[in-house]
Design a protein around this motif. Structure first.
Motif, mmCIF file in Angstrom:
data_model
loop_
_atom_site.group_PDB
_atom_site.id
_atom_site.type_symbol
_atom_site.label_atom_id
_atom_site.label_comp_id
_atom_site.label_asym_id
_atom_site.label_seq_id
_atom_site.Cartn_x
_atom_site.Cartn_y
_atom_site.Cartn_z
ATOM 1 N N ASP A 24 3.748 -30.920 45.342
ATOM 2 C CA ASP A 24 4.603 -30.191 46.280
ATOM 3 C C ASP A 24 4.199 -28.725 46.340
ATOM 4 O O ASP A 24 3.808 -28.141 45.324
ATOM 5 N N PRO A 25 4.325 -28.097 47.492
ATOM 6 C CA PRO A 25 4.008 -26.666 47.571
ATOM 7 C C PRO A 25 5.051 -25.840 46.829
ATOM 8 O O PRO A 25 6.224 -26.201 46.767
ATOM 9 N N ILE A 26 4.607 -24.738 46.254
ATOM 10 C CA ILE A 26 5.508 -23.857 45.505
ATOM 11 C C ILE A 26 6.110 -22.855 46.486
ATOM 12 O O ILE A 26 5.395 -22.085 47.127
ATOM 13 N N ILE A 27 7.439 -22.865 46.584
ATOM 14 C CA ILE A 27 8.144 -21.962 47.488
ATOM 15 C C ILE A 27 9.005 -21.039 46.628
ATOM 16 O O ILE A 27 9.872 -21.491 45.892
ATOM 17 N N GLU A 28 8.761 -19.740 46.726
ATOM 18 C CA GLU A 28 9.527 -18.780 45.950
ATOM 19 C C GLU A 28 10.783 -18.393 46.718
ATOM 20 O O GLU A 28 10.735 -18.142 47.918
#
Length: 58
Positions: A24-28
């Motif tokens: 999964d993409p890392i979303i801050e």
């Protein structure tokens, strides 16, 4: 010979298709800072209660 070339083409196509991976993409999350007006307001009432309780006990 054609089978070896065909296998190499399929292998190259399959490896480039999964180059991104399945993670999964890392979303801050955005940081929210709240300003408080005063910290003494939350301490004053319990402190006053303790003083009144001590005065009533003595």
């Amino acid at each position: 010979m054609k089978k070896i070339v065909l296998a190499a083409v399929f292998t190259a196509a399959a490896s480039s298709a999964f180059a991104g991976g399945l993670s999964d993409p890392i979303i801050e999350e955005p940081v929210i800072v709240e300003e408080t007006s005063s910290s003494a307001g939350g301490v004053l009432i319990p402190l006053l209660f303790l003083v009144l309780a001590a005065a009533a006990a003595s």
